[in-house]
Design a protein around this motif. Structure first.
Motif, PDB file in Angstrom:
ATOM      1  N   CYS A 106       4.521   4.255   7.087  1.00  0.00           N
ATOM      2  CA  CYS A 106       5.346   4.197   5.882  1.00  0.00           C
ATOM      3  C   CYS A 106       4.614   4.792   4.694  1.00  0.00           C
ATOM      4  N   TRP A 107       5.350   5.482   3.871  1.00  0.00           N
ATOM      5  CA  TRP A 107       4.855   6.079   2.631  1.00  0.00           C
ATOM      6  C   TRP A 107       5.644   5.420   1.512  1.00  0.00           C
ATOM      7  N   HIS A 108       4.955   4.683   0.654  1.00  0.00           N
ATOM      8  CA  HIS A 108       5.615   3.904  -0.388  1.00  0.00           C
ATOM      9  C   HIS A 108       6.700   3.020   0.216  1.00  0.00           C
ATOM     10  N   GLY A 109       6.441   2.500   1.387  1.00  0.00           N
ATOM     11  CA  GLY A 109       7.375   1.559   1.992  1.00  0.00           C
ATOM     12  C   GLY A 109       8.510   2.165   2.793  1.00  0.00           C
ATOM     13  N   THR A 110       8.622   3.503   2.831  1.00  0.00           N
ATOM     14  CA  THR A 110       9.702   4.126   3.590  1.00  0.00           C
ATOM     15  C   THR A 110       9.107   4.870   4.793  1.00  0.00           C
ATOM     16  N   ARG A 149      -2.085  13.794  13.505  1.00  0.00           N
ATOM     17  CA  ARG A 149      -0.801  14.501  13.645  1.00  0.00           C
ATOM     18  C   ARG A 149       0.373  13.529  13.463  1.00  0.00           C
ATOM     19  N   MET A 150       0.179  12.289  13.881  1.00  0.00           N
ATOM     20  CA  MET A 150       1.222  11.283  13.639  1.00  0.00           C
ATOM     21  C   MET A 150       1.379  11.030  12.150  1.00  0.00           C
ATOM     22  N   LEU A 151       0.220  10.959  11.459  1.00  0.00           N
ATOM     23  CA  LEU A 151       0.269  10.680  10.025  1.00  0.00           C
ATOM     24  C   LEU A 151       0.998  11.776   9.272  1.00  0.00           C
ATOM     25  N   CYS A 152       0.905  13.015   9.782  1.00  0.00           N
ATOM     26  CA  CYS A 152       1.611  14.127   9.129  1.00  0.00           C
ATOM     27  C   CYS A 152       3.086  14.134   9.476  1.00  0.00           C
ATOM     28  N   GLY A 153       3.440  13.477  10.560  1.00  0.00           N
ATOM     29  CA  GLY A 153       4.824  13.559  11.009  1.00  0.00           C
ATOM     30  C   GLY A 153       5.024  14.656  12.037  1.00  0.00           C
ATOM     31  N   LEU A 154       3.939  15.284  12.518  1.00  0.00           N
ATOM     32  CA  LEU A 154       4.088  16.306  13.554  1.00  0.00           C
ATOM     33  C   LEU A 154       4.379  15.659  14.900  1.00  0.00           C
ATOM     34  N   ALA A 155       3.768  14.486  15.132  1.00  0.00           N
ATOM     35  CA  ALA A 155       3.991  13.778  16.394  1.00  0.00           C
ATOM     36  C   ALA A 155       4.626  12.427  16.081  1.00  0.00           C
ATOM     37  N   THR A 156       5.420  11.933  17.014  1.00  0.00           N
ATOM     38  CA  THR A 156       6.017  10.611  16.807  1.00  0.00           C
ATOM     39  C   THR A 156       5.227   9.596  17.602  1.00  0.00           C
ATOM     40  N   PRO A 157       4.886   8.469  16.994  1.00  0.00           N
ATOM     41  CA  PRO A 157       4.161   7.437  17.727  1.00  0.00           C
ATOM     42  C   PRO A 157       5.043   6.841  18.818  1.00  0.00           C
ATOM     43  N   LEU A 182      -3.756   6.416  24.687  1.00  0.00           N
ATOM     44  CA  LEU A 182      -4.988   6.711  23.960  1.00  0.00           C
ATOM     45  C   LEU A 182      -5.397   5.544  23.064  1.00  0.00           C
ATOM     46  N   PHE A 183      -4.437   4.998  22.336  1.00  0.00           N
ATOM     47  CA  PHE A 183      -4.754   3.821  21.535  1.00  0.00           C
ATOM     48  C   PHE A 183      -3.485   3.011  21.325  1.00  0.00           C
ATOM     49  N   ARG A 184      -3.668   1.752  20.923  1.00  0.00           N
ATOM     50  CA  ARG A 184      -2.516   0.918  20.600  1.00  0.00           C
ATOM     51  C   ARG A 184      -2.910  -0.083  19.523  1.00  0.00           C
ATOM     52  N   ASP A 185      -1.925  -0.654  18.878  1.00  0.00           N
ATOM     53  CA  ASP A 185      -2.141  -1.665  17.837  1.00  0.00           C
ATOM     54  C   ASP A 185      -3.087  -1.187  16.746  1.00  0.00           C
ATOM     55  N   ILE A 186      -2.894   0.034  16.301  1.00  0.00           N
ATOM     56  CA  ILE A 186      -3.696   0.533  15.183  1.00  0.00           C
ATOM     57  C   ILE A 186      -2.971   0.173  13.889  1.00  0.00           C
ATOM     58  N   ASN A 187      -3.697  -0.513  12.994  1.00  0.00           N
ATOM     59  CA  ASN A 187      -3.126  -0.880  11.697  1.00  0.00           C
ATOM     60  C   ASN A 187      -4.061  -0.415  10.605  1.00  0.00           C
ATOM     61  N   PHE A 188      -3.508   0.088   9.541  1.00  0.00           N
ATOM     62  CA  PHE A 188      -4.337   0.405   8.385  1.00  0.00           C
ATOM     63  C   PHE A 188      -3.433   0.503   7.178  1.00  0.00           C
ATOM     64  N   SER A 217       0.836  -1.204   0.000  1.00  0.00           N
ATOM     65  CA  SER A 217       0.000   0.000   0.000  1.00  0.00           C
ATOM     66  C   SER A 217       0.864   1.245   0.000  1.00  0.00           C
ATOM     67  N   ILE A 218       0.226   2.350  -0.390  1.00  0.00           N
ATOM     68  CA  ILE A 218       0.991   3.594  -0.469  1.00  0.00           C
ATOM     69  C   ILE A 218       1.236   4.159   0.932  1.00  0.00           C
ATOM     70  N   LEU A 219       0.151   4.231   1.699  1.00  0.00           N
ATOM     71  CA  LEU A 219       0.307   4.710   3.075  1.00  0.00           C
ATOM     72  C   LEU A 219      -0.034   3.574   4.017  1.00  0.00           C
ATOM     73  N   GLN A 220       0.868   3.281   4.911  1.00  0.00           N
ATOM     74  CA  GLN A 220       0.649   2.133   5.777  1.00  0.00           C
ATOM     75  C   GLN A 220       1.056   2.473   7.202  1.00  0.00           C
ATOM     76  N   GLY A 221       0.142   2.219   8.132  1.00  0.00           N
ATOM     77  CA  GLY A 221       0.461   2.413   9.539  1.00  0.00           C
ATOM     78  C   GLY A 221       0.455   1.050  10.204  1.00  0.00           C
ATOM     79  N   SER A 222       1.504   0.749  10.986  1.00  0.00           N
ATOM     80  CA  SER A 222       1.503  -0.559  11.637  1.00  0.00           C
ATOM     81  C   SER A 222       1.780  -0.424  13.137  1.00  0.00           C
ATOM     82  N   ASP A 223       0.963  -1.114  13.917  1.00  0.00           N
ATOM     83  CA  ASP A 223       1.100  -1.192  15.383  1.00  0.00           C
ATOM     84  C   ASP A 223       1.223   0.165  16.056  1.00  0.00           C
TER      85      ASP A 223
END
Lengths: 206, 219, 246
Positions: free
Chosen positions: A61-65, A47-55, A18-24, A2-8
């Protein structure tokens, strides 16, 4: 892949988790709607998805990076609209739009800015300072950025807040067009919104 | 480049001229208060002048630091800056330079007039102005670090003075020292070159440290 | 960050290790202080120029050394915490600050006490005293910044930035103050031209310095343990500790 991927993904605020083990994972033309009650971490996730906050744990990952190593390259591909619209009181609508686009790396002509504002229903108000605009109109100025930036991924935090029904409809077509062109959207909203094009995923935070 | 950031901040400052004038008047009032405190003896005043003008410039520049990032922080523009594909250090450099143009330059321009109040000679006035011209941008650049670190904190205004004023000390010493050295006939060249060196070093290092601080404060 | 030894520096294991080390350092500090003070007060000869008043250097000089060392060490720990995101190093930095500030204050205080009989005044704008005063301001800035920030992670990182900026500036500040001092009062009494030091004086001073180190390490470890407990109060191992205590 996938292009945008969030894991754990895990988010910790002060003492609270607030939350844990979020995958999409998100592909071209897909919309991810984040749901959850107040304080469930929707804004923190965006904010995590933007890179403003660190999980606290996991990675995005964006295109795997990992987006943390991409930095500027990734920022050039996203548009984030948060709770705060980034509209300056002392600048006119058109100045606001042109400056915020320049900030996003896209310098636009006055004509193009005019058209975008007109499209957002602000025709005739381009030269008013933002402080005399209503809450909904300021929101529209901020949303006009989506028309001119040409980014692939939109990350929108409650984009429909303070908008009237006409503007909600406008927003809906805007999102559908973006998804139709193969764009991606991650958004939170309390209002139901009907998007017919593209696949819609729901992510429920508790 | 960060030119349009400078342009934007100048435009904003023009729309809120009163903020600029407040800083300038603060500077003038502080400098004018000293003779009332220590008496009108002109010889004492002449020796005090460089220090007084420099301390007042330090305070004036520091008081206006809060404005550098706070309005952008409150309306969300700062978030957009952090997400800009352009280098954050360059944006910060632009903002610091804009801050200097709005607060530092008026102080530099006003200082000869205030120096006359203290009966400084023409040479001394020239050196004082030159030292302020080289030194005040350093104040804005170093101050940006403090402003970024205290972003959104309760009592940030007082805190920023605790963080930043000790770091201003070398600038104060060499800035005021330049005028005294020239008055003593030693020539101000060494002092002014050192101020120039501080300026170059802070142009390179301070925006970077400020960018790091902004990311820390916005997380 | 795949380096294994970061695991061994986890707050939990450090907490127990520190618990074992504290008594050792405390005892060492007490013994060394006793020996050092004995040498300082009874063994070291009376100075023919300064009389008995000079004996304050047995506290003043070690305190001044400690104040500078501790700032550098604090900045190093804080920098490591910022660069590698290791929580324990940041906690160490936070724990060092109050001790460093205390030594700085002690150096200033004893300097003033020494100055009165020496220079006839409590305070002289001497380059060293002035730098020490500025160092105190830097410590206070670091501590107030950390105290003003509620989120501990932000406090750690922001503190690290200001500590590192401070450590870069300290040499600049020191040399500018020194230059300022020579420009303004060339011929005042300087601490540098100390009379030839008797061997016993030097031994006393060294022992006092080591004693200060031992004291500082013990206090810093105690404070780090407290910070660990506070930050980790929701973790399982702190819960177990609490269970044992009841």
């Amino acid at each position: 892949m996938s292009i945008l991927q969030g894991s754990d993904l895990e988010c910790v605020r002060g003492d609270r988790r607030l939350f844990r083990d979020i995958n999409f994972s998100l592909n071209a033309g897909e919309l991810l709607q984040v749901h959850g009650p107040n304080g469930s971490g929707k804004t923190s996730l965006l904010r995590m998805l933007c890179g403003l906050a660190t999980p606290a744990h996991g990675k995005i990952c964006w295109h795997g990076t990992d987006i943390r190593s991409l930095k500027g390259d990734y920022y050039g591909a996203i548009t984030y609209l948060g709770h705060l619209s980034g509209v300056k009181d002392d600048l006119t609508a058109i100045e606001n739009l042109r400056i915020s686009s320049a900030l996003a790396g896209v310098e636009i002509e006055a004509k193009k800015a005019h058209e975008a504002l007109q499209h957002m229903g602000l025709g005739g108000r381009e030269l008013l300072p933002a402080k005399v605009l209503s809450q909904g109109q300021r929101r529209r100025v901020a949303l006009a950025r989506l028309l001119v930036c040409g980014t692939v991924l939109w990350i929108l935090d409650e984009p429909l807040a303070a908008l009237d029904s006409a503007a909600v409809k406008l927003m809906q077509t805007l999102l559908e067009q973006h998804l139709g062109k193969g764009g991606m959207v991650v958004m939170t909203t309390h209002q139901e919104i009907d998007i017919t094009t593209g696949a819609t995923q729901r992510l429920q935070l508790t | 480049m960060s030119l349009w950031v400078i342009q934007r901040d100048l435009l904003l400052a023009m729309r809120r001229r009163s903020d600029v004038l407040t800083t300038l008047f603060f500077f003038i009032i502080v400098v004018s208060l000293f003779p009332l405190g220590v008496g009108p003896e002109i010889n004492i005043l002449r020796t005090m002048a460089p220090g007084v003008v420099w301390v007042a410039a330090l305070l004036a520049s520091m008081l206006s630091l809060g404005r550098m990032f706070s309005s952008d922080y409150l309306d969300g523009t700062l978030e957009q800056m952090l997400l800009s594909p352009q280098s954050l250090s360059m944006l910060v450099l632009g903002k610091a330079l804009a801050h200097w143009l709005v607060t530092g330059v008026p102080l530099v321009l006003m200082s000869p007039v205030l120096g006359i109040q203290y009966d400084l000679s023409a040479d001394a006035l020239l050196v004082l102005t030159a030292s302020l011209l080289l030194g005040t941008p350093v104040l804005s650049l170093i101050g940006a670090i403090g402003a970024a670190l205290t972003l959104g904190l309760r009592g940030g205004g007082v805190l920023v003075s605790l963080l930043v004023l000790p770091l201003y000390i070398p600038i104060l010493i060499f800035g005021a020292g330049a005028v005294e050295a020239s008055a003593a006939g030693l020539g101000a060249g060494a002092h002014l070159s050192l101020l120039g060196a501080f300026l170059l070093a802070s142009l390179v290092l301070a925006p970077w440290a400020t960018a790091v601080s902004l990311r820390i404060s916005m997380e | 960050m795949a380096i294994n030894w970061f695991k061994y520096s986890s707050p939990a294991s450090f907490y127990f290790l520190a618990g074992k080390m504290i008594p050792l350092f405390t005892i060492a500090a007490i013994i060394l202080f006793a020996v050092g003070l004995y040498i300082g007060f009874f063994v070291a000869p009376t100075d023919f120029q300064q009389g008995e008043a000079y004996r304050i250097i047995f506290i003043h000089v070690p305190a001044a050394w400690m104040s500078m060392f501790l700032y550098v060490i604090m900045a190093i720990w804080a920098g490591i915490g910022l660069a590698f995101n290791t929580r324990l190093s940041s906690m160490m930095a936070t724990a060092i600050a109050p001790t460093g500030a205390m030594f700085t204050f002690l150096a200033l205080w004893t300097g003033a006490l020494w100055g009165k009989p020496m220079w006839g005044t409590w305070w002289v704008w001497d380059a060293r005293l002035t730098s020490e005063l500025i160092l105190l301001f830097l410590y206070i800035g670091f501590m107030s910044l950390q105290a003003a920030i509620d989120d501990p992670r932000r406090a750690d990182k922001a503190g690290a930035v200001i500590a590192l900026v401070g450590v870069v500036n300290i040499p600049i500040i020191y040399f500018s103050v020194k230059w300022w001092n020579t420009l303004h009062q060339g011929a005042t009494v300087s601490v540098t031209q100390s009379p030839k030091m008797a061997a016993t004086m030097l031994t006393g001073m060294l022992i006092m310095s080591i004693a200060c180190w031992m004291y500082a390490i013990a206090v810093i470890l105690i404070r780090t343990r407290t910070i660990i407990l506070e930050r980790e109060r929701h973790t399982a191992w702190v819960g177990e500790l609490r269970g044992m205590a009841q």
